[in-house]
Write a protein that holds these residues in place. Sequence first.
Motif, PDB file in Angstrom:
ATOM      1  N   ASN A 264     -15.900 -19.622 -24.183  1.00  0.00           N
ATOM      2  CA  ASN A 264     -15.742 -19.413 -22.742  1.00  0.00           C
ATOM      3  C   ASN A 264     -16.979 -19.834 -21.963  1.00  0.00           C
ATOM      4  N   ARG A 265     -18.146 -19.655 -22.540  1.00  0.00           N
ATOM      5  CA  ARG A 265     -19.375 -20.057 -21.848  1.00  0.00           C
ATOM      6  C   ARG A 265     -19.468 -21.578 -21.710  1.00  0.00           C
ATOM      7  N   SER A 266     -18.663 -22.294 -22.487  1.00  0.00           N
ATOM      8  CA  SER A 266     -18.673 -23.758 -22.433  1.00  0.00           C
ATOM      9  C   SER A 266     -17.635 -24.324 -21.473  1.00  0.00           C
ATOM     10  N   LYS A 267     -16.869 -23.482 -20.825  1.00  0.00           N
ATOM     11  CA  LYS A 267     -15.839 -23.953 -19.908  1.00  0.00           C
ATOM     12  C   LYS A 267     -16.465 -24.442 -18.602  1.00  0.00           C
ATOM     13  N   THR A 268     -15.629 -25.049 -17.753  1.00  0.00           N
ATOM     14  CA  THR A 268     -16.088 -25.505 -16.447  1.00  0.00           C
ATOM     15  C   THR A 268     -15.770 -24.450 -15.389  1.00  0.00           C
ATOM     16  N   ASP A 269     -16.292 -24.659 -14.203  1.00  0.00           N
ATOM     17  CA  ASP A 269     -16.121 -23.697 -13.107  1.00  0.00           C
ATOM     18  C   ASP A 269     -14.857 -23.981 -12.299  1.00  0.00           C
ATOM     19  N   ASN A 270     -13.773 -24.331 -12.995  1.00  0.00           N
ATOM     20  CA  ASN A 270     -12.573 -24.788 -12.285  1.00  0.00           C
ATOM     21  C   ASN A 270     -11.975 -23.730 -11.376  1.00  0.00           C
ATOM     22  N   LYS A 271     -11.972 -22.456 -11.803  1.00  0.00           N
ATOM     23  CA  LYS A 271     -11.399 -21.408 -10.949  1.00  0.00           C
ATOM     24  C   LYS A 271     -12.179 -21.280  -9.643  1.00  0.00           C
ATOM     25  N   TYR A 272     -13.491 -21.408  -9.700  1.00  0.00           N
ATOM     26  CA  TYR A 272     -14.280 -21.321  -8.469  1.00  0.00           C
ATOM     27  C   TYR A 272     -13.939 -22.464  -7.525  1.00  0.00           C
ATOM     28  N   ARG A 273     -13.825 -23.673  -8.058  1.00  0.00           N
ATOM     29  CA  ARG A 273     -13.500 -24.821  -7.205  1.00  0.00           C
ATOM     30  C   ARG A 273     -12.122 -24.668  -6.581  1.00  0.00           C
ATOM     31  N   GLY A 292     -24.721 -18.992 -11.898  1.00  0.00           N
ATOM     32  CA  GLY A 292     -25.473 -20.175 -11.503  1.00  0.00           C
ATOM     33  C   GLY A 292     -24.702 -21.064 -10.550  1.00  0.00           C
ATOM     34  N   THR A 293     -23.398 -20.835 -10.424  1.00  0.00           N
ATOM     35  CA  THR A 293     -22.575 -21.583  -9.471  1.00  0.00           C
ATOM     36  C   THR A 293     -22.177 -20.701  -8.304  1.00  0.00           C
ATOM     37  N   VAL A 294     -21.669 -19.517  -8.604  1.00  0.00           N
ATOM     38  CA  VAL A 294     -21.264 -18.562  -7.577  1.00  0.00           C
ATOM     39  C   VAL A 294     -22.499 -17.820  -7.063  1.00  0.00           C
ATOM     40  N   GLU A 295     -22.670 -17.813  -5.752  1.00  0.00           N
ATOM     41  CA  GLU A 295     -23.759 -17.044  -5.148  1.00  0.00           C
ATOM     42  C   GLU A 295     -23.245 -15.635  -4.892  1.00  0.00           C
TER      43      GLU A 295
END
Length: 410
Positions: A264-273, A292-295
């Motif tokens: 799971n730590r290797s997945k992308t931030d697709n849900k956030y996008r 690191g992506t979500v503030e």
Amino acid sequence: MFGKWAHAVTGLQVTEHLHDSALSNVVNILIIIEAEIATTQLIEQVIRACGVHGVSYRVQFLSRLRGKDFTPGTIPLFIRCADPLTLCWTQVLVDANRSYIYYIDDNFWRLAGTTPLATYYGHPAVRKSLEYAVSHAQAVVTNSTELAKFVSRFNKHVAVLPTFFDFSLIEHVQPQPTDEVRIGFAGSPSRVDDLGLISGLIDPVLEEFPEVVFEFAGVLPKDIVVGPRVRFFPHVGDYDKYIRFQAERNWAIGLAPLRDQEANRSKTDNKYREYGACRIAGIYSDIPPYRGTVEQSVTGLLVGEDQISWSDALTTLLEQPHRRTAIANAAFDHVKARYDVLNVSGEWANFFSQVAGQASNDAILPEGGSPSGKKILRKLDRLRLHVSVVYQEGGVLLVVRGIIRRLFGG
């Protein structure tokens, strides 16, 4: 090897933007896929956007691949391919001194549990095919620094390219008017274990907040029964339809639970996008890819694995609709500025241009006739025989025909 795109064990993320002069010639990409799934459709989006930078492409299914598909000057791009046929073709390409790229967006070596997906990638024939294809690629492409670090044990030439969102998909979509406060999640059945992080909260939230409705698409948490305020929608295989569905449902809150596991730590931030683009206030597990992506408290809420953290986050957003709106709008602005496919396509195109400039991709794969052609074809026939035997033994046949077609979407 690829300048700023060469990846060492420590990882390196692409930050350089394309200059128009970087692409003096058209770069031709042959996209090779096992099936049309969300990942393949997403990669096609960004490569299509690369067209303005001089990149052209066409798509071919692995099962329909022929030697004539590898025209001179074409760079093959395998997307998540691990079927034993991948081993056949990558060996043929290596023997013919033809370069290729491999794209991967999941850590298939570390899939936990006994899900069909984990069973498939754990099969010895599939694992052998995957590792050969990755290790012999001229470049491996991923969107995750965590995954790049892992993959670098097989191939040191790993490029971390930026993720993206195609806003044209929802340009004319209008969210459905509703007085409900909808909380949503969409994904494949392989995500059922992750939904265990929030399944225990559903009944208490429904009891405390009578205006709330939970909606799940593609997968339902264990022991949760569909009812008037718990809805289930079938999995949508077409990504364009899937993202329009998500935008139309007018979710007030989007859930993104991920158990803290290596895969799971290797997945992308697709849900956030996706949530950001659809102006949905998201609650995310506080692990990469969202950390690191979500503030925190600005573009989303990051929470731990414990049920109390998830409960507090849901209560906060349900009790404070103005804060919910502020987070949704801030996430939209961030995703639009950072992830718009039109903005990041130049970095992808520049990468393809650099690979094309250093690739060995002019050799013609023989279909037979010459001594070298017969040698390659004999090897291909021998490998195909091996694949046939494996299929007849059972496991891979059942999984390839069922899992790839139905379950690889999320």
